[in-house]
Motif scaffolding. Structure first.
Motif, PDB file in Angstrom:
ATOM      1  N   ALA A  66      67.705  33.588  24.528  1.00 46.19           N
ATOM      2  CA  ALA A  66      69.084  33.201  24.821  1.00 46.19           C
ATOM      3  C   ALA A  66      69.593  32.129  23.861  1.00 46.19           C
ATOM      4  N   LEU A  85      59.070  36.471  29.491  1.00 42.40           N
ATOM      5  CA  LEU A  85      59.302  35.187  28.851  1.00 42.40           C
ATOM      6  C   LEU A  85      60.018  34.265  29.821  1.00 42.40           C
TER       7      LEU A  85
ATOM      8  N   VAL B  53      64.255  41.578  38.511  1.00 36.50           N
ATOM      9  CA  VAL B  53      63.076  41.242  37.706  1.00 36.50           C
ATOM     10  C   VAL B  53      61.845  41.343  38.597  1.00 36.50           C
ATOM     11  N   PRO B  54      60.917  42.249  38.266  1.00 37.00           N
ATOM     12  CA  PRO B  54      59.762  42.450  39.152  1.00 37.00           C
ATOM     13  C   PRO B  54      58.998  41.166  39.468  1.00 37.00           C
ATOM     14  N   ASN B  55      58.914  40.268  38.503  1.00 37.06           N
ATOM     15  CA  ASN B  55      58.159  39.035  38.728  1.00 37.06           C
ATOM     16  C   ASN B  55      58.900  38.015  39.563  1.00 37.06           C
ATOM     17  N   LEU B  56      60.165  38.234  39.790  1.00 39.64           N
ATOM     18  CA  LEU B  56      60.980  37.252  40.491  1.00 39.64           C
ATOM     19  C   LEU B  56      61.345  37.783  41.874  1.00 39.64           C
ATOM     20  N   PRO B  57      60.740  37.241  42.915  1.00 37.87           N
ATOM     21  CA  PRO B  57      61.033  37.748  44.250  1.00 37.87           C
ATOM     22  C   PRO B  57      62.432  37.328  44.693  1.00 37.87           C
ATOM     23  N   GLN B  88      70.219  33.281  39.204  1.00 40.14           N
ATOM     24  CA  GLN B  88      69.777  32.241  40.133  1.00 40.14           C
ATOM     25  C   GLN B  88      70.929  31.263  40.308  1.00 40.14           C
ATOM     26  N   GLU B 106      72.616  29.990  31.695  1.00 41.28           N
ATOM     27  CA  GLU B 106      71.628  29.844  30.630  1.00 41.28           C
ATOM     28  C   GLU B 106      70.547  30.899  30.834  1.00 41.28           C
ATOM     29  N   GLY B 107      69.918  31.313  29.738  1.00 40.96           N
ATOM     30  CA  GLY B 107      68.850  32.296  29.837  1.00 40.96           C
ATOM     31  C   GLY B 107      67.662  31.738  30.599  1.00 40.96           C
ATOM     32  N   TRP B 108      66.908  32.621  31.261  1.00 36.19           N
ATOM     33  CA  TRP B 108      65.740  32.159  32.006  1.00 36.19           C
ATOM     34  C   TRP B 108      64.564  33.108  31.778  1.00 36.19           C
ATOM     35  N   LEU B 109      64.582  34.266  32.452  1.00 33.95           N
ATOM     36  CA  LEU B 109      63.452  35.185  32.382  1.00 33.95           C
ATOM     37  C   LEU B 109      63.846  36.457  31.631  1.00 33.95           C
ATOM     38  N   PHE B 110      62.954  36.891  30.735  1.00 32.51           N
ATOM     39  CA  PHE B 110      63.155  38.138  30.018  1.00 32.51           C
ATOM     40  C   PHE B 110      61.889  38.965  30.191  1.00 32.51           C
ATOM     41  N   GLY B 113      63.384  43.224  33.374  1.00 33.00           N
ATOM     42  CA  GLY B 113      64.803  42.909  33.502  1.00 33.00           C
ATOM     43  C   GLY B 113      65.076  41.506  32.985  1.00 33.00           C
ATOM     44  N   VAL B 114      66.300  41.039  33.264  1.00 36.28           N
ATOM     45  CA  VAL B 114      66.718  39.727  32.769  1.00 36.28           C
ATOM     46  C   VAL B 114      67.210  38.891  33.949  1.00 36.28           C
ATOM     47  N   ARG B 117      70.030  31.500  34.755  1.00 28.73           N
ATOM     48  CA  ARG B 117      70.319  30.379  35.660  1.00 28.73           C
ATOM     49  C   ARG B 117      71.813  30.111  35.632  1.00 28.73           C
TER      50      ARG B 117
END
Lengths: 483, 282
Positions: A66, A85, B53-57, B88, B106-110, B113-114, B117
């Motif tokens: 980003a 990431l 995002v699979p890792n983000l419940p 989020q 702002e970017g967070w998890l990639f 999915g994406v 924040r």
């Protein structure tokens, strides 16, 4: 303490399950949502959470996708099959949303992740050390800064961590960050920044100068610690004895230091004394030649070292180092069975190989990761190999990757990284290396799984639309070898 | 409906929701969410307490939002129009399904999915002012924002031509300004800048209070990861040079954005605005 293992692991792909079943899993770590990326993601390290090996963190010179004020770490919660990431490392937009160095390590029982980074911005040549911590490596919270030091500059922080298993310090995280600290007096710059209780709210750190001899003015950047559960901590470093500013050539002693009590006490890392001069630190090799301006293919050289201690017996320690021998850049592996006091003749001698990384599993099997330049001209390749031995003499090789050496063009130094990384949890080995990412099965003899879009028939990377071609670049690759 | 207030920024003519990290309040000392946000998009809320995002419940702070239009973002985010992403929310930020809004994030998890924040959101009508001000290309809008911030951090901006390039020498450089004493670093590191120096003949001082005809600057010759993206000057090169005061009294060129094309009117405008603000603050 809140445990971070609360998220459901992603479902493993059929390919991943098949590869893992064979005992070797190799995964290109670039996530699917970043299929268009073409960055040089070199110099990787990895940290498996010993308390939950499904949780793995990794680092590389990967910028925040980003382009924000944070740099990312790689996160897996399914044992390395899939990666995400997570941008939680302090950085700056103007400097590329990344770091100038980064390594990561988990406490063995604390679920706490530590990182040592060179943080942006830093003034001119004075590199800025940060030691960071997070108790939830998946959260959105910025990692906590434990140490922020510049002074004359601090180079190449390399973090290792362990949770004390017994005794009065039981439960405390001890972390050891090997670095080249130009703030050290008298040019004795090889340093371990250590905290004996790094998980507490405001931990204290001390800078232990582990160089006991006169240097050329400084030591080399490689300072590598290795921790045994009984409290023994080894470290090896590239102790510069001569250096020419004009040519970059010099000589170095390869020194091993040891502390038998985890760095506790008034004189840390002085347990191992060289009988030759009565000073702390065994000079395992004297006057090894190096050239800090040297290159092997597109990868710069200048003095690699690695060290690993047998988790079954802290007397047993392996170390690897490089030197220049004529036109060759030679990797050597040695072993000590008496806590570093005496050393074997070389157990491995590999020409034109670098980035050695050693680990020893719970059964005493030794793993060695390295990257070797083979062939010549257009046929020249970087071959990434993982070898194991149970006796130090017979080594079983495994080729993880063999890729064209001059593709893609270099974006910056280091091309592959000044190091890669290997560790063991239980009987399993976990490692990481950077390599050309062309999707060609012939490049990965033991299989590979890509998350990013790729067509292995046409050897083409594809963007997020799964149609538009993407140029080949250097990616980080995770691997796991079942012990 | 978002319970936040929006205002039009007086200087950059962009809608600047006056909201903080919690999506509700703002500190008067902090830049607005619109200024801080690296990723701005208009979107429609698909579901609350969901995740892509699979890792983000899913949690009470996660929402799935369809990206209708990317207004400002990096290349890695610019392709997201039409896709569902996870947002989020701030601790007190409230949205509801079906709501259309402009999100400042702002970017967070990639991963598969994406996730981003949220720094806050505003209604689409007010957010559209951001889009209008930013232009159609979200990546260029992101670049312009970053450049704006970077120009504000510079000490001297000049338009000119490189007259000379040489290795930095330990002599006192006589420049139109004051000199500096470049020191060879006493330590050897792979991150050493390997300084070079260049004389720039100045056609115009865009930012900075000095009337000068020539300025000497240091720039890194190193190809190390720290310095590789910093432009390497060459004799005859023309451009707009964004310079930073050194710890001595000279100037350095140390960021990828520090050389802009000579016709860079955007840089000139931003620099003049920055200089005007400096004067007012005195």
């Amino acid at each position: 303490m809140r445990r971070p293992a609360r998220r459901a692991p992603a479902r493993r792909s059929r390919r991943a399950r098949r590869a893992a079943a064979a005992g070797v899993l190799v995964v290109n770590m670039i996530p699917k949502s970043l299929s268009g990326e073409e960055h040089q993601d070199s110099e990787p390290t990895i940290a498996v959470n010993p308390a939950n090996p499904q949780q793995i963190a990794a680092s590389a010179f990967t910028p925040d996708p980003a382009e924000g004020p944070r740099a990312p770490i790689y996160v897996s919660i399914d044992g390395g099959n899939t990666w995400t990431l997570n941008s939680i490392v302090p950085s700056t937009v103007a400097d590329g949303s990344a770091t100038a160095d980064i390594t990561v390590a988990f406490g063995t029982a604390s679920n706490t992740l530590y990182a040592g980074i060179i943080r942006y911005p830093f003034p001119a040549d004075r590199t800025r050390l940060n030691i960071l911590r997070t108790k939830d490596f998946q959260s959105a919270a910025l990692m906590t800064v434990l140490v922020d030091r510049i002074g004359h500059g601090v180079d190449q922080p390399y973090v290792q961590a362990a949770t004390v298993a017994s005794g009065s310090a039981k439960g405390k995280d001890r972390i050891y960050v090997g670095d080249n600290d130009f703030n050290a007096a008298g040019g004795r710059t090889a340093t371990i920044d250590q905290s004996l209780d790094a998980a507490k709210t405001n931990p204290t750190f001390s800078s232990v100068r582990i160089e006991s001899r006169t240097t050329s003015g400084q030591d080399g950047p490689s300072v590598r610690p290795a921790i045994h559960p009984d409290g023994t901590v080894y470290a090896t470093f590239h102790a510069w004895r001569t250096f020419s500013n004009a040519t970059g050539a010099g000589t170095a002693d390869i020194v091993v230091v040891r502390d038998d009590a985890g760095g506790v006490g008034p004189a840390p890392f002085t347990s191992l004394v060289d009988p030759g001069d009565g000073k702390a630190g065994m000079r395992v090799v004297k006057a090894a030649k190096f050239n800090f301006n040297g290159f092997l293919g597109l990868q710069r050289t200048g003095g690699d070292v690695s060290i690993a201690v047998d988790p079954r017996n802290s007397d047993v320690v392996y170390m690897a180092y490089n030197d220049d021998q004529g036109a060759l850049y030679v990797l050597h592996v040695l072993r000590s069975l008496d806590r570093g006091q005496t050393w074997s003749p070389e157990l491995r001698h590999i020409n034109n190989a670098l980035n050695p990384a050693l680990a020893i599993n719970s059964a005493g099997k030794v793993g060695l990761l390295y990257q070797q330049l083979t062939g010549s001209g257009a046929a020249q390749q970087w071959v990434t190999r993982f070898e194991t031995t149970v006796n130090g003499t017979a080594w079983t090789p495994l080729t993880l990757a063999q890729t064209a050496a001059s593709i893609p063009p270099k974006q910056f130094d280091p091309y592959l990284g000044d190091y890669d990384h290997l560790m063991a949890v239980g009987r399993n080995f976990y490692g990481i290396f950077s390599a050309n990412n062309m999707p060609n099965k012939a490049n990965f003899p033991n299989g590979v799984v890509y998350q990013r879009n790729a067509n292995f028939n046409t050897h083409t990377l594809l963007n997020v639309d799964n149609v538009t071609p993407v140029r080949v670049s250097v990616d980080p690759f995770f691997f796991k070898v079942t012990g | 409906m978002a319970l936040c207030h929006a205002k039009i920024g007086a200087e950059d003519h962009q809608a600047a929701p006056d909201i903080g990290d919690d999506g509700m309040t703002a500190s008067p000392r902090r830049p607005t969410a619109a200024k801080r946000a690296g990723f701005i998009f208009s979107g429609t809320v698909q579901a609350l307490k969901r995740s892509t995002v699979p890792n983000l419940p899913p949690s009470r702070r996660t929402a799935v939002v369809r990206v209708d239009e990317v207004i400002r973002g990096s290349g890695a985010l610019s392709h997201l129009a039409g896709r569902d992403i996870t947002v989020q929310l701030g601790t007190r930020e409230q949205i509801k399904p079906g709501q259309a809004a402009t999100f400042y994030t702002e970017g967070w998890l990639f991963g598969e999915g994406v996730a981003v924040r949220s720094l806050g959101h505003s209604d689409v009508a007010r957010g559209s002012a951001v889009a209008a001000a930013s232009g159609a290309d979200p990546v260029r809008a992101k670049g312009a924002k970053d450049l704006d911030e970077h120009v504000a951090d510079t000490d001297l901006v000049v338009r000119g031509r490189v007259a000379r390039v040489a290795s930095a020498t330990p002599r006192r450089v006589r420049a139109g300004l004051t000199g500096y004493t470049p020191k060879a670093t006493p330590f050897v590191s792979e991150h050493a800048a390997l300084w070079r120096e260049a004389d720039i003949d100045v056609d115009e001082v865009i930012k900075g209070m000095h009337r000068i005809k020539r300025v000497t600057v240091r720039f890194p010759g190193s190809t190390d990861v720290r310095w590789a993206k910093v432009p390497k000057l060459r004799p005859g090169q023309e451009g707009v040079f964004l310079l930073h005061a050194d710890t001595g009294s000279g100037y350095t060129l140390i960021h990828a954005q520090d050389v802009q094309p000579p016709e860079s009117g955007h840089v000139a405008l931003r620099a003049r605005l920055s200089r005007r603000r400096q004067r007012k603050s005195r």
